[in-house]
Design a protein around this motif. Sequence first.
Motif, short mmCIF file in Angstrom:
data_model
loop_
_atom_site.label_atom_id
_atom_site.label_comp_id
_atom_site.label_asym_id
_atom_site.label_seq_id
_atom_site.Cartn_x
_atom_site.Cartn_y
_atom_site.Cartn_z
N HIS A 25 7.87 -5.92 4.16
CA HIS A 25 7.30 -4.59 3.89
C HIS A 25 7.13 -3.70 5.13
O HIS A 25 6.56 -2.62 5.05
N ALA A 61 0.12 -5.16 1.80
CA ALA A 61 1.01 -6.24 2.25
C ALA A 61 0.35 -7.14 3.29
O ALA A 61 0.99 -8.06 3.80
N ARG A 115 -2.95 0.15 -3.02
CA ARG A 115 -1.99 -0.07 -1.93
C ARG A 115 -2.63 0.17 -0.56
O ARG A 115 -2.19 -0.38 0.44
N LEU A 135 3.57 -2.96 -13.00
CA LEU A 135 3.13 -2.64 -11.64
C LEU A 135 1.93 -3.49 -11.19
O LEU A 135 1.68 -3.66 -9.99
N ASP A 188 1.62 -6.55 -11.19
CA ASP A 188 2.12 -7.68 -10.39
C ASP A 188 2.04 -7.38 -8.90
O ASP A 188 1.58 -8.18 -8.10
N GLU A 189 2.50 -6.16 -8.55
CA GLU A 189 2.54 -5.77 -7.14
C GLU A 189 1.12 -5.46 -6.62
O GLU A 189 0.76 -5.83 -5.50
#
Lengths: 478, 442
Positions: free
Chosen positions: A32, A48, A218, A241, A243-244
């Motif tokens: 990422h 990330a 995020r 989404l 999942d992320e």
Amino acid sequence: MLLLSIELRFFAGTLELRGDDADALAALELPHCTHDERTACLRAPAVAYAEILLALLRLQKQGVVAGEALAVVDHARRYEELVLVPCASPPLRGYQSEALSAWKQARGRGVVVLPTGAGKTEVALAAIADRQRSTLVVAPTLDLVRQWHQALSKRFANDGVPHPVGLVGGGEHTVLPLTVTTYDSAWAHMEHLGNRFGVVVFDECHHLVADSYALAARLCLAPYRLGLSATPERPDGKDALLDELVGPIVARKEIDELQQDQGGAYLADYDVVTVTVELSVAERAAYDQARATYKNFVLDQRISMGSPDGWQRFLRVAHKSSEGRAAFAAWRLQKRLATAAEQKLSHVDDILQRHPGVRVLVFSDDNATAYAVSRRFLVPVISHQTKVKERSRLLQAFADGTLPVLATSRVLNEGIDVPDAQVAVIVSGSGTVREHVQRLGRVLRPRPGKRAVLYELVSSNTNETFTSERRRDHVAYR
Amino acid sequence: MLTAELVRVVRRKGGLQIQPLCGLSRERAASLLDDLLALAKEHHGQTRAELRTALDEVVIDEAGPGAWAERGLRAAKKLVLDRLEFAARDDVDPLELRVVVFSTAAAARQIGAFDRGAIVSVIAKERGLTCADLEAALYADLEDAHVVDAAALPVLGSLLVDDWRRLEIQALLLRATQVTLDVDATSVQLRRLLRALKLHQLLFFAVPTAPASALRIEAHEGAPVRLVIDGPMGLFSSSTRYGLKLAMLLPHVMACQSFRLQARVQLRKGRATESFVITGKSTGDDVDAEPLPPLVEGLLHDLPALLPGWVVSPAQALLPLAGEGALVPDVVVTHADGRQAFVEVLGFWSRDAVWRRVEWAQKGLLPAPVVFCFSERLRVSEAALASDGADVDVASWATAAALVGFKGSLSARKVAERLLLLLGAGPQRETPAQNGRVQQQR
């Protein structure tokens, strides 16, 4: 042996990675990360963090990277390790323990799907106690924020003194190691708060996939993420989404499974009764005429209402001509006639008489019907226009049984803790499975000897029959 | 206020242009408004819901030019609705009435004796109301039950047509990311314009295009001034409230001798911005001066007692910032020896606006000491301009400006302390009147 030193920093919801040898750092191909020319560093979204750290730890374990040892200095993380001692916590039920184990096995990332009333909050409190890290709980409404605030301060109280819990949103901005916030506030403040928490809990996480809320997830580096929902699936497919942003679904129990477990100890037994309602002669005539006007227009314009963009096309075309506007008005009229058929209120009367003294929630799709129910049966209504004070008082009166019947539109579907109810009457609703399952969940809190009933009133030979079929496409209704 | 969806916009010569009145002729628009005004007057004393139902039944004739005529009708309806007053009845407390009615009904239902008619009749009688009155009062606090007051409506639709055209421009300003305003104004007009900007706490800076004359508003006669104003869509989170305040500036703009308003407009979220330009000369309308913002009024009232020996007054100067435009402060404090310092109240719209000022201070662009006051909701630390433990560079700009955060009410004491600190610690500075030299030195 040379030493490659890497520094991680949190900046405005992103991670900055700098090394004493930029080329060697780039060669690591960390997940990422992209090179940011403006600041001459590698940059990645904060979400990330765990993945990047794990990659670095793996490289560290390997001992040598391209002939160099690796030193990682983590300035990004600013969350604390806590000593949280849960008090008065009831033992977890079997399915709750399973959910917690599954979440831990998934490295503390994932979504737990449990029906309304099955104790999702208990799973989250146990997860927070297990991780012992600064925690942020994100909830969709201020009512839920208040409930979480209360649950956290009570669960982790010390000698009867409530544990301090921060609050961001609704005019408050106190950030503490345990903090509760709304999705809106999370979006507004995560770029600054994103490194302050090791655990983040997203309540009713099906909301999280909206663009701005997803951004909040995020911008946060919390390595441990727990999503809670009864109905994560969305008609727009955006639930993928999750999942992320949170992790995969790690545990799932449906209403029917819990209802069969332990003979109704987890969720009350229930019946679903569909009542077919006939339109009056006048309503039928008006319905047929309006339906024909709308259908003819759609046919003339060759719009397939079953296609994904059918509705949008209808709206676009309808406003371009007087025929279109008439077709749109006809569509509204036929919908209103079906959802608010006069006869439905007579059936509500029968149901109220059949269940005297029992707590009943009467749901409708629109406010007008909710207020019509209120006026006809002299029962209170909770709508978006009901002021907070009156709403709290009505919910309290509902809980203690002094006002055992409540009419509502969509406000009580989720986001407000509705005290124990036994009967739900769906006068009208949308075609979404989520809404229908949530409404059923409202009457399933278990109590010895309780048998819940959900009545669904459907106007016969109208489009509502199709709507009803769509929303019952769930295991709870089979 | 109209919304951008109710304005007919066309793209011409690389920019946006409004088709006035959604393309309806002035006569057609006036006659449409006549019909709607008549309908609203017929509903004087009835409920908002009844009026809304009646308005829903008004359709534009079929010979109209399609979708835009329909939008024109919606715009006209909104125009009339916005001109009406609505009032809740105050003879009965609906909340208290509901408690009584619902509790009585629940108790009756509990013992199997629920009789709707009897319950309504008994409670109505106890309160000296008719049953119909009680039914009407039960939810009288809901918007739809509010009573229409059409007394202040104009008689003729033609009187609303000019309003409609102005509202169309204002609707586009609700979608602006930035507005650049060039005005040619008398000192009175300019003062009113700046005061309106300040009252509404709009984020702006001034660019005096003729420096010497633009430094003092009193001395300003007809020299052009450029104002660059942040638009609601340019804020971190777009704000309808800010947009409404920007729109309210328009009458003051239109009252200037001449003006050119250029807005960057984002018609839909996610779309590129487009240019929208209007120019005009004074409409001759005399616009009332806006009052001073309450926080500034408060400072003007409280500071004199806290700053003995200083004269506290509303600022009349634009403070030029070399190459960065000009600042428009709210309050000036002046000593007999000629020293001056300023206060600007920024409000709560944008953190960027505060940081911009921090940057001006850090670059040494401020020609005089300034205290910037901002809402704590913006979460900027006052320490951003503090000199405690700072190095030499920091200490120098820390003497030029200070930040004061406030939550709800602004502390005049805190502002006074900062002003004294700036005036006492800093070198004696030139006043704005001497400022040309200060600029040359830079």
